[in-house]
Design a protein around this motif. Structure first.
Motif, PDB file in Angstrom:
ATOM      1  N   GLY A   1       0.824  -1.198   0.000  1.00 40.18           N
ATOM      2  CA  GLY A   1       0.000   0.000   0.000  1.00 40.18           C
ATOM      3  C   GLY A   1       0.856   1.245   0.000  1.00 40.18           C
ATOM      4  O   GLY A   1       1.966   1.240   0.531  1.00 40.18           O
ATOM      5  N   LEU A   2       0.341   2.332  -0.589  1.00 39.68           N
ATOM      6  CA  LEU A   2       1.108   3.580  -0.658  1.00 39.68           C
ATOM      7  C   LEU A   2       0.957   4.416   0.614  1.00 39.68           C
ATOM      8  O   LEU A   2       1.943   4.856   1.205  1.00 39.68           O
ATOM      9  N   VAL A   3      -0.280   4.602   1.067  1.00 41.98           N
ATOM     10  CA  VAL A   3      -0.538   5.412   2.265  1.00 41.98           C
ATOM     11  C   VAL A   3      -1.020   4.533   3.417  1.00 41.98           C
ATOM     12  O   VAL A   3      -0.387   4.466   4.466  1.00 41.98           O
ATOM     13  N   LEU A   4      -2.132   3.829   3.195  1.00 40.27           N
ATOM     14  CA  LEU A   4      -2.661   2.934   4.218  1.00 40.27           C
ATOM     15  C   LEU A   4      -2.052   1.552   4.061  1.00 40.27           C
ATOM     16  O   LEU A   4      -1.910   1.054   2.935  1.00 40.27           O
ATOM     17  N   ALA A   5      -1.685   0.937   5.157  1.00 37.34           N
ATOM     18  CA  ALA A   5      -1.025  -0.375   5.113  1.00 37.34           C
ATOM     19  C   ALA A   5      -1.991  -1.460   4.639  1.00 37.34           C
ATOM     20  O   ALA A   5      -3.132  -1.547   5.110  1.00 37.34           O
ATOM     21  N   ALA A   6      -1.531  -2.279   3.700  1.00 38.84           N
ATOM     22  CA  ALA A   6      -2.306  -3.423   3.247  1.00 38.84           C
ATOM     23  C   ALA A   6      -2.104  -4.598   4.202  1.00 38.84           C
ATOM     24  O   ALA A   6      -1.256  -4.553   5.106  1.00 38.84           O
ATOM     25  N   GLU A   7      -2.875  -5.658   3.990  1.00 39.81           N
ATOM     26  CA  GLU A   7      -2.789  -6.817   4.877  1.00 39.81           C
ATOM     27  C   GLU A   7      -1.401  -7.448   4.865  1.00 39.81           C
ATOM     28  O   GLU A   7      -0.935  -7.977   5.875  1.00 39.81           O
ATOM     29  N   SER A   8      -0.743  -7.398   3.721  1.00 40.21           N
ATOM     30  CA  SER A   8       0.555  -8.063   3.580  1.00 40.21           C
ATOM     31  C   SER A   8       1.723  -7.206   4.059  1.00 40.21           C
ATOM     32  O   SER A   8       2.877  -7.651   4.016  1.00 40.21           O
ATOM     33  N   ALA A   9       1.473  -5.967   4.503  1.00 42.69           N
ATOM     34  CA  ALA A   9       2.556  -5.101   4.979  1.00 42.69           C
ATOM     35  C   ALA A   9       3.196  -5.710   6.227  1.00 42.69           C
ATOM     36  O   ALA A   9       2.496  -6.168   7.125  1.00 42.69           O
ATOM     37  N   PRO A  10       4.529  -5.732   6.312  1.00 41.99           N
ATOM     38  CA  PRO A  10       5.198  -6.366   7.459  1.00 41.99           C
ATOM     39  C   PRO A  10       4.967  -5.634   8.771  1.00 41.99           C
ATOM     40  O   PRO A  10       4.908  -6.253   9.826  1.00 41.99           O
ATOM     41  N   VAL A  11       4.861  -4.304   8.723  1.00 38.84           N
ATOM     42  CA  VAL A  11       4.592  -3.500   9.919  1.00 38.84           C
ATOM     43  C   VAL A  11       3.618  -2.391   9.551  1.00 38.84           C
ATOM     44  O   VAL A  11       3.467  -2.039   8.378  1.00 38.84           O
TER      45      VAL A  11
ATOM     46  N   LEU B   1       0.007   3.292  13.126  1.00 43.22           N
ATOM     47  CA  LEU B   1      -1.208   4.102  12.979  1.00 43.22           C
ATOM     48  C   LEU B   1      -1.918   3.804  11.659  1.00 43.22           C
ATOM     49  O   LEU B   1      -2.549   4.673  11.059  1.00 43.22           O
ATOM     50  N   GLY B   2      -1.766   2.559  11.198  1.00 40.22           N
ATOM     51  CA  GLY B   2      -2.428   2.153   9.965  1.00 40.22           C
ATOM     52  C   GLY B   2      -1.742   2.592   8.696  1.00 40.22           C
ATOM     53  O   GLY B   2      -2.264   2.376   7.593  1.00 40.22           O
ATOM     54  N   LEU B   3      -0.579   3.238   8.821  1.00 44.12           N
ATOM     55  CA  LEU B   3       0.133   3.735   7.645  1.00 44.12           C
ATOM     56  C   LEU B   3       1.073   2.683   7.087  1.00 44.12           C
ATOM     57  O   LEU B   3       1.649   1.880   7.819  1.00 44.12           O
ATOM     58  N   SER B   4       1.258   2.726   5.783  1.00 43.42           N
ATOM     59  CA  SER B   4       2.136   1.781   5.107  1.00 43.42           C
ATOM     60  C   SER B   4       3.608   2.106   5.371  1.00 43.42           C
ATOM     61  O   SER B   4       3.989   3.288   5.414  1.00 43.42           O
TER      62      SER B   4
END
Length: 544
Positions: free
Chosen positions: A238-248, A251-254
């Motif tokens: 994700g660019l701004v909001l973290a997607a499910e696959s983001a490692p960390v 505050l919900g940010l990617s």
């Protein structure tokens, strides 16, 4: 300098051997053109073998994308260092070393038994390319002057069109006849011949005074690697909001945002350190004046954008024609050849165009043309790949790319003193390959993101599929697959024949929408550097 026989009579030869300038050897130009040829061949041929690599190494398209990006990332990250090493070793020795490392990387790719070895081979080849790319302009700067240098740089830029066309046709034929390893075998043979040419070139060895700052090497490499890694992960994290696959996620940010900021700060620190080294009378890794010039920044930003567009298109169209249209590698090459041939023709015409039009208006025009062509291609492309407008958009896209690459490179060489030709080569190489690897990453990120969103919306609006509860589409689960592969993967689910047909139809529609969105984003990106073109000359070049 060698005094080999001149080229046969031609406009290029006349420019290189005019009465106003002494007769020069053609061997340095041949050397840098062959070096550029093998580099472009690698970048272009790898997308042609996407389906073969996926099947042969039992991997995914995303992993093949990583292999494609790996070469450009390492060239972009270490090309500034490569330019300084060229000054330390001398242009000829740096060329031989770079070719040797590049050949070893291609050997690793040829022998690869898994995707990790293929990625490692491309990364090693990228380290060799980091020596070769800046060294090309350093060689031309030593070998030629005046209009000879202008024509030589334009011929070198035209190698992009020649290499791309050659890679499409020959690479497609080799992949279809002998498999995806065949292009790497050909590259090994061509590189071996280029090493022989390099050993015969005689160049003056300019003594290097100073030292190589190791901290600057680390800062430049880490900054570029962080930026490209962030861009490459936009699709999955994700660019701004973290997607499910983001490692960390904070505050919900990617984490992509953090990587982009940190990468930018590291490169800013690198630039500040170059000024500091000058103040304490030490040798900077890159002459600060290279980026302080508004004209240089305009040319470099234009090269980043035009390479981003070229790389994105070169990744998307082979992927689409092979995975969606079911074309063979050779069939894919025939579909894409208008772009490469148009780029070749326009690159050859660039010296004349630079005398007819002021560089500001020439580069502005070709960027608008390239952007409009990419968007027109997005609007007219179909699952049948037919129609006059599709062909027109391909040809116009190639014309814009060819002039954009050639004019930007030639203007950099003409407006900077020969003493910093190596520094300019480093900056040009960094811009070119930062654009190439970013273009592939951006294209892949937009493609997968739009594909997931489009498929999800269509399934939600399909009561029959939604009621089955068997299909769930997320950004992490979606993949760019052929219809037959999708049918096979859905066979085990509790779907009726009608539901299966509907799922395949959604796949067809979603892939086309994702392709159109990716091409449109690439086209818009080509317009971004126009705001910097106000620093370019508004007067035509005077004929010599």
């Amino acid at each position: 300098m060698d005094t080999a026989d001149p080229l046969p009579s031609s406009p290029v030869t006349k420019a290189l051997t005019s009465d106003a300038h002494p007769r020069v050897s053609w061997l340095p130009l041949v050397l840098v053109c062959f070096t550029g040829l093998v580099s472009v061949f690698n970048v272009t041929a790898l997308p042609m073998a996407i389906s073969g690599i996926v099947d042969g190494l039992d991997t995914t398209i995303s992993n093949v994308q990583l292999a494609i990006v790996a070469y450009g990332v390492f060239v972009a990250a270490f090309t500034i260092t490569g330019g300084k090493i060229s000054g330390v070793l001398g242009a000829k020795n740096a060329q031989l070393l770079g070719l040797g490392i590049y050949a070893f990387g291609m050997l690793c790719c040829f022998l690869a038994q898994n995707i990790s070895m293929l990625i490692a081979g491309e990364a090693i080849a990228g380290l060799g390319g980091a020596l070769l790319v800046p060294n090309a302009l350093a060689i031309l700067g030593q070998a030629y002057s005046g209009p000879q240098r202008t024509v030589a740089v334009s011929v070198l830029a035209g190698t992009t069109g020649i290499g791309a066309a050659f890679a499409l046709l020959v690479g497609g034929l080799l992949v279809q006849a002998w498999g995806w390893r065949a292009p790497f075998a050909l590259l090994l043979a061509i590189t071996a011949g280029t090493i022989v040419i390099a050993s015969r070139v005689a160049l003056i060895r300019i003594p290097f005074r100073g030292s190589v700052d190791k901290t600057s090497i680390a800062l430049s490499a880490v900054g570029v690697l962080l930026l490209v890694a962030a861009i490459n992960q936009i699709g999955s994290w994700g660019l701004v909001l973290a997607a499910e696959s983001a490692p960390v996620s904070v505050l919900g940010l990617s984490p992509v945002l953090a990587l982009l900021v940190i990468g930018g700060l590291v490169l800013h620190t690198f630039a500040a350190r170059q000024h500091l080294l000058l103040r304490v009378e030490r040798t900077p890794l890159l002459e600060p004046s290279v980026f302080e010039s508004g004209l240089n920044r305009a040319c470099l930003s234009g090269l980043v954008a035009i390479n981003l567009l070229m790389a994105g298109v070169s990744y998307l169209l082979p992927l689409y024609t092979q995975m969606v249209l079911g074309k063979s590698p050779l069939g894919t090459a025939m579909i894409l050849i208008p772009i490469s041939l148009a780029a070749l023709v326009s690159a050859a015409a660039t010296p004349a165009l630079m005398r007819l039009l002021a560089c500001r208006w020439l580069l502005t025009g070709v960027h608008v043309l390239a952007a409009a062509s990419a968007i027109l291609l997005a609007l007219t492309i179909s699952n049948q790949w037919s129609g006059a407008w599709t062909l027109i958009s391909e040809v116009c896209l190639g014309l814009g790319i060819g002039v954009g690459l050639s004019a930007g490179s030639a203007l950099l060489m003409e407006t900077n003193p020969p003493a910093i030709a190596g520094e300019i080569g480093s900056a040009r190489g960094m811009a070119n390959f930062l654009g190439l690897c970013t273009g592939t990453a951006v294209a892949g990120a937009v493609l997968m993101s739009v594909l997931a969103q489009s498929a999800s919306v269509r399934i939600t609006n399909s009561p029959d599929l939604l009621s089955s509860g068997s299909i769930e589409v997320t950004a992490s689960s979606v993949s760019f697959v052929a219809n037959d592969d999708l049918r096979a993967s859905l066979t085990g689910l509790e779907l009726t024949s009608a539901q299966l047909d509907q799922a395949v139809e959604i796949n067809v529609e979603s892939r086309l929408i994702a392709l159109r969105a990716s091409l449109s984003v690439l086209g818009l990106a080509a317009l971004l550097p126009i705001v910097t073109f106000r620093h370019l000359p508004t007067r035509r070049q005077e004929a010599d």
